[in-house]
Design a protein around this motif. Sequence first.
Motif, PDB file in Angstrom:
ATOM      1  N   LEU A 157     -13.269  -8.003 -11.327  1.00  0.00           N
ATOM      2  CA  LEU A 157     -13.659  -7.352 -10.073  1.00  0.00           C
ATOM      3  C   LEU A 157     -15.178  -7.223 -10.001  1.00  0.00           C
ATOM      4  O   LEU A 157     -15.812  -7.644  -9.049  1.00  0.00           O
ATOM      5  CB  LEU A 157     -13.001  -5.974  -9.980  1.00  0.00           C
ATOM      6  N   GLN A 196      -7.835 -10.814 -11.670  1.00  0.00           N
ATOM      7  CA  GLN A 196      -9.171 -11.400 -11.613  1.00  0.00           C
ATOM      8  C   GLN A 196     -10.220 -10.337 -11.943  1.00  0.00           C
ATOM      9  O   GLN A 196     -10.016  -9.165 -11.702  1.00  0.00           O
ATOM     10  CB  GLN A 196      -9.451 -11.959 -10.213  1.00  0.00           C
ATOM     11  N   GLU A 242       0.836  -1.203   0.000  1.00  0.00           N
ATOM     12  CA  GLU A 242       0.000   0.000   0.000  1.00  0.00           C
ATOM     13  C   GLU A 242       0.875   1.259   0.000  1.00  0.00           C
ATOM     14  O   GLU A 242       0.643   2.198  -0.763  1.00  0.00           O
ATOM     15  CB  GLU A 242      -0.919   0.034   1.238  1.00  0.00           C
ATOM     16  N   ALA A 277       0.589  -5.430 -11.114  1.00  0.00           N
ATOM     17  CA  ALA A 277      -0.425  -6.298 -10.530  1.00  0.00           C
ATOM     18  C   ALA A 277      -0.897  -7.342 -11.542  1.00  0.00           C
ATOM     19  O   ALA A 277      -1.145  -8.492 -11.198  1.00  0.00           O
ATOM     20  CB  ALA A 277      -1.609  -5.465 -10.041  1.00  0.00           C
ATOM     21  N   PRO A 287       1.475  -9.555  -2.465  1.00  0.00           N
ATOM     22  CA  PRO A 287       0.367 -10.157  -1.707  1.00  0.00           C
ATOM     23  C   PRO A 287      -0.787 -10.541  -2.644  1.00  0.00           C
ATOM     24  O   PRO A 287      -0.934  -9.983  -3.731  1.00  0.00           O
ATOM     25  CB  PRO A 287      -0.054  -9.051  -0.729  1.00  0.00           C
ATOM     26  N   ASP A 288      -1.587 -11.488  -2.172  1.00  0.00           N
ATOM     27  CA  ASP A 288      -2.670 -12.023  -3.003  1.00  0.00           C
ATOM     28  C   ASP A 288      -3.647 -10.960  -3.477  1.00  0.00           C
ATOM     29  O   ASP A 288      -4.071 -10.966  -4.617  1.00  0.00           O
ATOM     30  CB  ASP A 288      -3.445 -13.100  -2.224  1.00  0.00           C
ATOM     31  N   TRP A 289      -4.005 -10.045  -2.578  1.00  0.00           N
ATOM     32  CA  TRP A 289      -5.017  -9.042  -2.949  1.00  0.00           C
ATOM     33  C   TRP A 289      -4.527  -8.200  -4.120  1.00  0.00           C
ATOM     34  O   TRP A 289      -5.287  -7.821  -5.002  1.00  0.00           O
ATOM     35  CB  TRP A 289      -5.395  -8.153  -1.751  1.00  0.00           C
ATOM     36  N   PHE A 290      -3.223  -7.943  -4.139  1.00  0.00           N
ATOM     37  CA  PHE A 290      -2.640  -7.118  -5.199  1.00  0.00           C
ATOM     38  C   PHE A 290      -2.691  -7.856  -6.541  1.00  0.00           C
ATOM     39  O   PHE A 290      -3.144  -7.318  -7.548  1.00  0.00           O
ATOM     40  CB  PHE A 290      -1.188  -6.785  -4.823  1.00  0.00           C
ATOM     41  N   ASN A 291      -2.278  -9.124  -6.516  1.00  0.00           N
ATOM     42  CA  ASN A 291      -2.341  -9.927  -7.735  1.00  0.00           C
ATOM     43  C   ASN A 291      -3.783 -10.106  -8.206  1.00  0.00           C
ATOM     44  O   ASN A 291      -4.060 -10.066  -9.403  1.00  0.00           O
ATOM     45  CB  ASN A 291      -1.722 -11.307  -7.494  1.00  0.00           C
ATOM     46  N   ARG A 292      -4.682 -10.332  -7.248  1.00  0.00           N
ATOM     47  CA  ARG A 292      -6.090 -10.552  -7.614  1.00  0.00           C
ATOM     48  C   ARG A 292      -6.658  -9.335  -8.330  1.00  0.00           C
ATOM     49  O   ARG A 292      -7.342  -9.451  -9.329  1.00  0.00           O
ATOM     50  CB  ARG A 292      -6.917 -10.873  -6.367  1.00  0.00           C
ATOM     51  N   LEU A 293      -6.337  -8.149  -7.788  1.00  0.00           N
ATOM     52  CA  LEU A 293      -6.836  -6.919  -8.421  1.00  0.00           C
ATOM     53  C   LEU A 293      -6.346  -6.799  -9.860  1.00  0.00           C
ATOM     54  O   LEU A 293      -7.052  -6.314 -10.737  1.00  0.00           O
ATOM     55  CB  LEU A 293      -6.385  -5.695  -7.622  1.00  0.00           C
TER      56      LEU A 293
END
Lengths: 346, 372
Positions: A170, A168, A103, A242, A159-165
């Motif tokens: 949204l 994947q 972040e 990302a 981190p996973d949330w960063f890669n997911r954004l």
Amino acid sequence: MRQRARQSRSPLAPELFRRLRSWEGLLLGVLAVIVVVTAAAVPGYLHPQNQINLLELSIEKAIVALALSFVIVSGEIDLSIASVMGLAAVLVAWLRQQGVPVEVGIVAALAAGTLCGLFNGYWVAIVGLPSLAVTLAGLIGYRGVALLLVEDRSIGGFPDWFNRLGQQPLVGPFPLALIVFAALVVIATVLLQFSGFGRYVYVVGSSREVARFSGVRVPRVKMAVFAMSGLTAAFAGVLLAARLGAVRGSTAEGFELDIITMVLLGGVSIFGGSGSMAGVILSILVILNLRNGLALANATGNTQAGVIGALLILSVLVPNLIAAARARAVRSARVEAGRRSLPSAK
Amino acid sequence: MRIQHGAALSLLAISALVIAACGGPAAAPSATVSATASATQAASPSAAGVAKATPGQSVKMMLLPKFLGILPFTQANKGATEAEAELKNGTTHAFVGPTADNSVQGQIEFMTNASTQGYKVVMISNNAGDQIAPAAQAAQAAGVKIVAWDSPIPSAKGESLFVAQVDFNETGKVMADMAINLMGAGGGKFAILSASPDAANQNAWIKALNDALKDPKYAKLQLVDTVYGNDQSEKSYTQAQALVAKYPDLKVIMAPTTVGIAAAAKAMQDGKLCDKVKVSGLGLPSEMVSYTLNGCAPQFALWSFVDLGYLTYYASYLLATGAIKGADGEQFEAGRMGTFKITKDPTRSDGLRVLMGPFKLYDKNNVEAEAK
């Protein structure tokens, strides 16, 4: 100006017709041809997932093209955009490796991108150096910093949330970057076409002197467009990090040419002062759909680059050739007018 | 007059697409037929539980190397083409790839487009690390089988199977052995010239070499640096020069990449440094023969890329036709190469592997014969 097509002689000629004869109308026509031909030739092209894919694969470039349009309309150029993208991506990854949360890294990357833009802007707007030289230095310099930070290595492990954004969907089938792009399209259009700032950008690009005498603070406008360019490039760099999930010193290398192509094909004059956001958006769609069509047909990367290069050359050449032809036509029409009563409308 | 504008641009667009359409796969419409159709015709496993291929089925396959334009990948395609002829696949496979300088983005693009194009299998030599994983997973979800060869997906996410040319841990030992052979018992400093930092096979081999160096047998080998030439001759050449400049007492440059080893050998030859610095690693006999004979690269290793392409094609065809499922312990027959077994990949915790092998070492005694 190109948009100011000669009014048709018929008083009934609608506004729509004039629009269709503009550069934007032309791009719309090209886009329609590409879509129809590709849809007929390549099954699966029209599938919604493919349409999302084709945008997503180049979304970072498209986002930067929106900001670069302001720079070019203002009569300048920013060659450092791809290096700023790379630097921002590298900063997030490198800071994370040093133990800084992602972040915070993102904020730092955006700040760094803005600083790069302001730095470019300072030399161009305040000192008065040509932007081609200044941002070429930026292209080399900012990339150099990125390469110094990570050398030749690849840094991943976000981190996973960063890669997911980045990877994947949204909302529904749409990934974050596409939603952001849609929002930025609206913001950029309003800002360039319907705001006081946008008018200043056009005036500055048309004539620096006129702008200065009519009270526009030229340096301030130029600083602003370079800062926007830097910030947007950094943001796109973070999105790219990302989406890829790993970063190298060479991330986004060479993107500047694709991005500049998007803007110029959109009808923005490289000399500044003219062009529209609608043109840039259409040009982005033309390029991405053409690329996708060629890719689905397994054309090599070199073929794709060649086709788009040819398109760009034509987009620069054709208007000039037509302007020259028209100037000749006007001259001969004046001569003819002496003999004939009315020159033909077409 | 505006119309001329449009005509010129549209003409270009049309011609571009016509070119594209002509170059495209002719059997495109059949691609929409579901994979299950062919899966029902799965070959019956033979007595010993060894799956055999049923030739003559139509499976649309893509062979996706790291990039186009270097000999090993062309050789792999030769092997794949050979297997394709034997299996009488009604659909000719596509041999496509990005350019070397756009490898990561390009591979992601091919992988993303594969399901739209109706491919049933993508055979990939992965150059994008785990950056390819999201696209591979999406392709898998859309029914595309992903078979890695040469270079796997490190996390194995989105990958059905990896056809490994050699055991990756063995690669480390082979390189350490070659280094000690070239330096003698006294040992000394050596450096690695790799391909690109995202190449999973390269990274696995570098790690394996580092692990091998812990063996007391190699105690005198000192690995001083790892640099990347991105599988581009020019960059590899300058990286090799830079290594020698940076480490004046460097004895060996170890390049586990065919582009890197040839470029490094040329750099040492051009700099008249071959008496001081030897080059070794993984190379193609045809590209290395002169350097081996003149002593710049006295010893190197490789395997057959033709066989690797052949075996990969067999495994992919069997997988796509449902003859094998891609599970631990399955066995299958791959034409002239015999029977292979799918096992857990000892070098990647979640991966499945088919091991080809073996290594072949080359020196002045056998390089000329192989180079022909």
